[in-house]
Motif scaffolding. Structure first.
Motif, PDB file in Angstrom:
ATOM      1  N   THR A  74       0.855  -1.182   0.000  1.00  0.00           N
ATOM      2  CA  THR A  74       0.000   0.000   0.000  1.00  0.00           C
ATOM      3  C   THR A  74       0.892   1.233   0.000  1.00  0.00           C
ATOM      4  O   THR A  74       1.878   1.283   0.729  1.00  0.00           O
ATOM      5  CB  THR A  74      -0.857   0.031   1.291  1.00  0.00           C
ATOM      6  OG1 THR A  74      -1.439  -1.247   1.477  1.00  0.00           O
ATOM      7  CG2 THR A  74      -1.942   1.083   1.203  1.00  0.00           C
ATOM      8  N   SER A  75       0.546   2.202  -0.806  1.00  0.00           N
ATOM      9  CA  SER A  75       1.415   3.380  -0.893  1.00  0.00           C
ATOM     10  C   SER A  75       0.719   4.640  -0.391  1.00  0.00           C
ATOM     11  O   SER A  75       1.144   5.752  -0.684  1.00  0.00           O
ATOM     12  CB  SER A  75       1.896   3.558  -2.334  1.00  0.00           C
ATOM     13  OG  SER A  75       0.804   3.470  -3.221  1.00  0.00           O
ATOM     14  N   ASN A  76      -0.338   4.458   0.392  1.00  0.00           N
ATOM     15  CA  ASN A  76      -1.019   5.622   0.969  1.00  0.00           C
ATOM     16  C   ASN A  76      -0.165   6.263   2.057  1.00  0.00           C
ATOM     17  O   ASN A  76       0.603   5.580   2.729  1.00  0.00           O
ATOM     18  CB  ASN A  76      -2.336   5.195   1.637  1.00  0.00           C
ATOM     19  CG  ASN A  76      -3.346   4.694   0.639  1.00  0.00           C
ATOM     20  OD1 ASN A  76      -3.427   5.208  -0.475  1.00  0.00           O
ATOM     21  ND2 ASN A  76      -4.118   3.693   1.027  1.00  0.00           N
ATOM     22  N   LEU A  77      -0.369   7.565   2.222  1.00  0.00           N
ATOM     23  CA  LEU A  77       0.262   8.269   3.332  1.00  0.00           C
ATOM     24  C   LEU A  77      -0.811   8.536   4.382  1.00  0.00           C
ATOM     25  O   LEU A  77      -1.841   9.152   4.090  1.00  0.00           O
ATOM     26  CB  LEU A  77       0.872   9.590   2.837  1.00  0.00           C
ATOM     27  CG  LEU A  77       1.651  10.382   3.883  1.00  0.00           C
ATOM     28  CD1 LEU A  77       2.951   9.671   4.251  1.00  0.00           C
ATOM     29  CD2 LEU A  77       1.969  11.787   3.359  1.00  0.00           C
ATOM     30  N   TYR A  78      -0.580   8.044   5.597  1.00  0.00           N
ATOM     31  CA  TYR A  78      -1.548   8.217   6.681  1.00  0.00           C
ATOM     32  C   TYR A  78      -1.175   9.475   7.466  1.00  0.00           C
ATOM     33  O   TYR A  78      -0.054   9.600   7.939  1.00  0.00           O
ATOM     34  CB  TYR A  78      -1.524   7.012   7.612  1.00  0.00           C
ATOM     35  CG  TYR A  78      -1.958   5.726   6.934  1.00  0.00           C
ATOM     36  CD1 TYR A  78      -3.274   5.291   7.000  1.00  0.00           C
ATOM     37  CD2 TYR A  78      -1.037   4.945   6.224  1.00  0.00           C
ATOM     38  CE1 TYR A  78      -3.680   4.118   6.369  1.00  0.00           C
ATOM     39  CE2 TYR A  78      -1.427   3.768   5.599  1.00  0.00           C
ATOM     40  CZ  TYR A  78      -2.749   3.359   5.674  1.00  0.00           C
ATOM     41  OH  TYR A  78      -3.146   2.202   5.049  1.00  0.00           O
ATOM     42  N   VAL A  79      -2.144  10.378   7.593  1.00  0.00           N
ATOM     43  CA  VAL A  79      -1.917  11.592   8.373  1.00  0.00           C
ATOM     44  C   VAL A  79      -2.629  11.424   9.708  1.00  0.00           C
ATOM     45  O   VAL A  79      -3.844  11.213   9.762  1.00  0.00           O
ATOM     46  CB  VAL A  79      -2.439  12.843   7.645  1.00  0.00           C
ATOM     47  CG1 VAL A  79      -2.116  14.098   8.455  1.00  0.00           C
ATOM     48  CG2 VAL A  79      -1.845  12.948   6.237  1.00  0.00           C
ATOM     49  N   GLU A 130      -0.198  19.133  -1.359  1.00  0.00           N
ATOM     50  CA  GLU A 130      -1.422  18.607  -0.751  1.00  0.00           C
ATOM     51  C   GLU A 130      -1.124  18.120   0.678  1.00  0.00           C
ATOM     52  O   GLU A 130      -1.901  18.357   1.599  1.00  0.00           O
ATOM     53  CB  GLU A 130      -1.934  17.445  -1.617  1.00  0.00           C
ATOM     54  CG  GLU A 130      -3.275  16.902  -1.223  1.00  0.00           C
ATOM     55  CD  GLU A 130      -4.416  17.898  -1.400  1.00  0.00           C
ATOM     56  OE1 GLU A 130      -4.327  18.761  -2.304  1.00  0.00           O
ATOM     57  OE2 GLU A 130      -5.383  17.818  -0.626  1.00  0.00           O
ATOM     58  N   ILE A 131       0.019  17.465   0.833  1.00  0.00           N
ATOM     59  CA  ILE A 131       0.440  17.000   2.168  1.00  0.00           C
ATOM     60  C   ILE A 131       0.700  18.218   3.063  1.00  0.00           C
ATOM     61  O   ILE A 131       0.261  18.276   4.205  1.00  0.00           O
ATOM     62  CB  ILE A 131       1.706  16.119   2.075  1.00  0.00           C
ATOM     63  CG1 ILE A 131       1.481  14.950   1.101  1.00  0.00           C
ATOM     64  CG2 ILE A 131       2.134  15.600   3.450  1.00  0.00           C
ATOM     65  CD1 ILE A 131       2.760  14.217   0.693  1.00  0.00           C
ATOM     66  N   LEU A 132       1.402  19.189   2.486  1.00  0.00           N
ATOM     67  CA  LEU A 132       1.746  20.405   3.232  1.00  0.00           C
ATOM     68  C   LEU A 132       0.487  21.117   3.731  1.00  0.00           C
ATOM     69  O   LEU A 132       0.422  21.533   4.893  1.00  0.00           O
ATOM     70  CB  LEU A 132       2.578  21.335   2.337  1.00  0.00           C
ATOM     71  CG  LEU A 132       3.029  22.646   2.972  1.00  0.00           C
ATOM     72  CD1 LEU A 132       4.011  22.407   4.106  1.00  0.00           C
ATOM     73  CD2 LEU A 132       3.653  23.563   1.915  1.00  0.00           C
ATOM     74  N   ASN A 154      -0.370  21.835   7.568  1.00  0.00           N
ATOM     75  CA  ASN A 154      -0.525  23.216   8.017  1.00  0.00           C
ATOM     76  C   ASN A 154      -1.843  23.436   8.745  1.00  0.00           C
ATOM     77  O   ASN A 154      -1.910  24.152   9.751  1.00  0.00           O
ATOM     78  CB  ASN A 154      -0.426  24.175   6.825  1.00  0.00           C
ATOM     79  CG  ASN A 154       1.007  24.642   6.629  1.00  0.00           C
ATOM     80  OD1 ASN A 154       1.767  24.771   7.609  1.00  0.00           O
ATOM     81  ND2 ASN A 154       1.394  24.875   5.388  1.00  0.00           N
ATOM     82  N   LYS A 155      -2.921  22.824   8.214  1.00  0.00           N
ATOM     83  CA  LYS A 155      -4.234  22.956   8.863  1.00  0.00           C
ATOM     84  C   LYS A 155      -4.185  22.381  10.278  1.00  0.00           C
ATOM     85  O   LYS A 155      -4.722  22.974  11.217  1.00  0.00           O
ATOM     86  CB  LYS A 155      -5.305  22.223   8.049  1.00  0.00           C
ATOM     87  CG  LYS A 155      -5.956  23.101   7.003  1.00  0.00           C
ATOM     88  CD  LYS A 155      -7.038  22.339   6.252  1.00  0.00           C
ATOM     89  CE  LYS A 155      -7.107  22.814   4.812  1.00  0.00           C
ATOM     90  NZ  LYS A 155      -7.536  21.777   3.873  1.00  0.00           N
ATOM     91  N   ILE A 185      -1.516  21.929  12.203  1.00  0.00           N
ATOM     92  CA  ILE A 185      -0.618  22.702  13.059  1.00  0.00           C
ATOM     93  C   ILE A 185      -1.291  23.988  13.524  1.00  0.00           C
ATOM     94  O   ILE A 185      -1.198  24.372  14.678  1.00  0.00           O
ATOM     95  CB  ILE A 185       0.712  23.002  12.324  1.00  0.00           C
ATOM     96  CG1 ILE A 185       1.553  21.730  12.208  1.00  0.00           C
ATOM     97  CG2 ILE A 185       1.498  24.078  13.061  1.00  0.00           C
ATOM     98  CD1 ILE A 185       2.827  21.918  11.414  1.00  0.00           C
ATOM     99  N   SER A 186      -2.039  24.618  12.613  1.00  0.00           N
ATOM    100  CA  SER A 186      -2.617  25.929  12.938  1.00  0.00           C
ATOM    101  C   SER A 186      -3.807  25.825  13.886  1.00  0.00           C
ATOM    102  O   SER A 186      -4.204  26.820  14.497  1.00  0.00           O
ATOM    103  CB  SER A 186      -3.037  26.653  11.663  1.00  0.00           C
ATOM    104  OG  SER A 186      -4.082  25.954  11.044  1.00  0.00           O
ATOM    105  N   THR A 187      -4.385  24.618  14.032  1.00  0.00           N
ATOM    106  CA  THR A 187      -5.532  24.492  14.924  1.00  0.00           C
ATOM    107  C   THR A 187      -5.114  24.149  16.353  1.00  0.00           C
ATOM    108  O   THR A 187      -5.952  23.958  17.220  1.00  0.00           O
ATOM    109  CB  THR A 187      -6.515  23.387  14.439  1.00  0.00           C
ATOM    110  OG1 THR A 187      -5.786  22.170  14.285  1.00  0.00           O
ATOM    111  CG2 THR A 187      -7.180  23.775  13.124  1.00  0.00           C
ATOM    112  N   THR A 188      -3.820  24.059  16.586  1.00  0.00           N
ATOM    113  CA  THR A 188      -3.376  23.731  17.958  1.00  0.00           C
ATOM    114  C   THR A 188      -2.673  24.913  18.603  1.00  0.00           C
ATOM    115  O   THR A 188      -2.286  25.847  17.954  1.00  0.00           O
ATOM    116  CB  THR A 188      -2.411  22.525  17.980  1.00  0.00           C
ATOM    117  OG1 THR A 188      -1.367  22.745  17.042  1.00  0.00           O
ATOM    118  CG2 THR A 188      -3.133  21.249  17.664  1.00  0.00           C
TER     119      THR A 188
END
Ligand code: NI
Length: 191
Positions: free
Chosen positions: A155-160, A179-181, A185-186, A188-191
């Protein structure tokens, strides 16, 4: 079947399958993820809990991977570079599904080539299988050719995973690093 009936029927089928797919997807995703403990490239236990407070970018792979894994790590490296000072709020995790070849020593050499913040993880095949199952990932060791240089489909998905350890997004392979960035960023900015 005559054409007058065929088109509306096909339309209905497509519509229904879309609704069912979406329903099963969102239901499925809510059950995916969770904590685990594997072995790091320092040959020490490493738990997902150790990354609490950081946004985790996690994926499954193997160090002999010719393209997919280096590409994902390249994207992660690009994201970290863009983040600058905020890069320390991100923890990349690379879970090998090929522990026979990917010993802690091999992982150590591999991940530091990309970025020193990357944690390479291995374990027994059973331990790895448990995490693969938790995250509904898949892999297949292609050992049929009997050669040392076997391939591994994975599987080559990236889990966030967010700062509380909750899986928040699965980014399919091939999405641009931007898209990852944006996702990071979303969070990081909510904490
Ligand atoms: Ni790979």
């Amino acid at each position: 079947m005559n054409n007058r009936l065929f088109k509306p029927l096909m339309f209905l089928l497509v519509l229904l399958s879309t609704i069912f797919n979406n329903a099963s997807y969102s239901q499925e995703k809510s059950g995916i993820g969770g904590d685990f403990t594997l072995t790091s490239q320092q040959d020490k236990p490493y738990s997902l809990k150790d990354a609490r407070g950081k946004v985790v970018l996690m994926f499954f792979g193997f160090t002999h991977c010719p393209d997919v894994c280096p590409n994902i790590l390249g994207s992660i490296k690009a994201v970290l570079a863009e983040l600058g000072d905020s890069a320390d709020q991100v923890k990349p995790l690379f879970i090998s599904v090929d522990p026979e070849r990917d010993t802690p020593e091999v992982l150590s050499e591999y991940v530091k080539y990309f970025d020193p913040s990357v944690v390479g993880l291995t374990g027994t095949q059973d331990q790895i299988d448990a995490v693969v199952k938790q995250y509904r990932a898949r892999y297949r060791l292609d050992k049929d050719n009997g050669s040392e240089s076997y391939n591994v489909d994975h599987t080559s998905n990236l889990y966030v995973i967010d700062q509380q350890g909750k899986l928040v997004r699965i980014i399919p392979y091939g999405m641009p690093a931007s898209e990852i960035l944006n996702t990071v960023n979303k969070l990081i900015s909510t904490t």
